[in-house]
Design a protein around this motif. Sequence first.
Motif, short mmCIF file in Angstrom:
data_model
loop_
_atom_site.label_atom_id
_atom_site.label_comp_id
_atom_site.label_asym_id
_atom_site.label_seq_id
_atom_site.Cartn_x
_atom_site.Cartn_y
_atom_site.Cartn_z
N SER A 1 0.84 -1.19 0.00
CA SER A 1 0.00 0.00 0.00
C SER A 1 0.87 1.24 0.00
O SER A 1 2.07 1.20 0.33
N VAL A 2 0.25 2.36 -0.37
CA VAL A 2 0.91 3.66 -0.25
C VAL A 2 -0.14 4.64 0.26
O VAL A 2 -1.29 4.62 -0.19
N THR A 3 0.25 5.45 1.22
CA THR A 3 -0.63 6.47 1.81
C THR A 3 -0.13 7.84 1.41
O THR A 3 1.07 8.15 1.56
N VAL B 1 3.05 -1.07 8.49
CA VAL B 1 4.46 -0.83 8.82
C VAL B 1 5.09 -0.07 7.65
O VAL B 1 5.16 -0.60 6.53
N ILE B 2 5.55 1.15 7.90
CA ILE B 2 6.07 2.00 6.84
C ILE B 2 7.51 1.62 6.54
O ILE B 2 8.36 1.60 7.44
N THR B 3 7.79 1.31 5.30
CA THR B 3 9.14 0.92 4.90
C THR B 3 9.84 2.00 4.09
O THR B 3 11.05 1.89 3.86
N GLN B 4 9.10 3.00 3.63
CA GLN B 4 9.73 4.10 2.89
C GLN B 4 8.84 5.34 2.99
O GLN B 4 7.62 5.25 2.88
N ILE B 5 9.48 6.50 3.22
CA ILE B 5 8.77 7.77 3.28
C ILE B 5 9.37 8.71 2.25
O ILE B 5 10.60 8.83 2.15
N SER B 6 8.51 9.37 1.49
CA SER B 6 8.96 10.35 0.51
C SER B 6 8.21 11.66 0.75
O SER B 6 7.00 11.66 0.96
N ASN B 7 8.95 12.76 0.73
CA ASN B 7 8.36 14.09 0.85
C ASN B 7 8.51 14.80 -0.49
O ASN B 7 9.64 14.96 -0.98
N LEU B 8 7.38 15.21 -1.07
CA LEU B 8 7.38 15.81 -2.39
C LEU B 8 6.56 17.10 -2.38
O LEU B 8 5.71 17.30 -1.52
N SER B 9 6.84 17.93 -3.35
CA SER B 9 5.94 19.04 -3.58
C SER B 9 4.73 18.53 -4.35
O SER B 9 4.79 17.47 -5.00
N TRP B 10 3.62 19.26 -4.30
CA TRP B 10 2.47 18.87 -5.10
C TRP B 10 2.82 18.84 -6.59
O TRP B 10 2.37 17.96 -7.32
N ALA B 11 3.65 19.78 -7.00
CA ALA B 11 4.06 19.82 -8.41
C ALA B 11 4.82 18.56 -8.79
O ALA B 11 4.61 17.99 -9.86
N LEU C 1 4.40 10.74 1.19
CA LEU C 1 4.02 9.40 0.77
C LEU C 1 4.65 8.39 1.71
O LEU C 1 5.85 8.43 1.97
N GLU C 2 3.83 7.48 2.22
CA GLU C 2 4.30 6.44 3.12
C GLU C 2 4.01 5.08 2.49
O GLU C 2 2.84 4.71 2.30
N TYR C 3 5.07 4.38 2.16
CA TYR C 3 4.95 3.10 1.47
C TYR C 3 5.07 1.96 2.47
O TYR C 3 5.96 1.94 3.33
#
Length: 341
Positions: free
Chosen positions: A303-305, A325-335, A316-318
């Motif tokens: 899953s991804v949240t 259980v979160i195995t990867q977190i990504s911080n992005l701009s909306w763009a 994004l929490e993968y």
Amino acid sequence: MKKQFILLGLGSALVLSGCGGGGGSSGTTTGAGAGAPVATPVSTLSSVTTANATQVAASAYASSVALSDSSAPVNGLLTGVSIDGARAGAVAPVLSLVRKVYPRTTPLLTGVVMTEACTGGGTMTVDANLRNQQTISNGDTLKITANNCVEDGVVINGSMSIAMSNITGDIVNSYNWSATLDTTFSNFTARSGNETAGIGGDMKIAMAQTSMSNSTINVSGKSLQLVEQRNGLTLGTYTLSNYTMNETVNGAAVSSAASFSIAGNSSGLGQFSYTVKNLQPFVSIGMGNPSSGSLIVNGASSSVTLTSASTSSVRLEYSAKGDGVITQISNLSWAELLAAL
């Protein structure tokens, strides 16, 4: 009068071609109106991976916008997303067709099909059973068939049938009313620029409006088939199943939450199937990016949240096993997120 509030905006469903991943098989059904088969949802979900998580999340958000963007005019259906500068929608133009039926000086007679000229060219035929020629009433039924009908710059073809119920107030002449519209699309297409949306299936729209800028809308349906075309070429086919959307408009503030299954087949990406659900409603001002809210996309044991951190950034929490259980977190701009579409 801003009667665009009455019906659901679906134009941003066109961006679903960004949805990645394989891992499922699908059958086909027809009737979405753009001449291509439509994938049918399957029990086998596709995988969400670290490689496609951003695409999957972006596409899930885009499809939730498609179900929530009821208050936007045709020229603003895509929140923060532009496909070659064009915005092709289907349901806001539908409202233009419905409103042309009321009020009337020439009666619509039951069993007699009448032809109307459209504002920008083309025609529409109306087969209606109306209790009152001047306003929408309980029990009214309409079948509207468009033939290159141009309304609000959008070219509309195909037909839709609507049954009216739960009517209170005067929908045509006031801002204080409520209504339920049971709608069925058949070979229905709406073209804006080089983008065409083909739509088939069912949609129930229950709406209440208390002022020009305050309303609630609940949309639901068993199956809505979408076909995306650009310059006459089919780019993707999609089916939204068992879908719901709840939205509240309070002035410029919009709160919306959706839940649905989606399956499809897009060029170069193969077949896919996911489920999407808002964990918290998206809250935004006007056509801006949401300042809060989250949704989860569930795939095959993964899953991804997506969570809105602000109007400019998302998180994004993968979860590799889909167990929270979160195995990867990504911080992005909306763009950056929307660029993945």
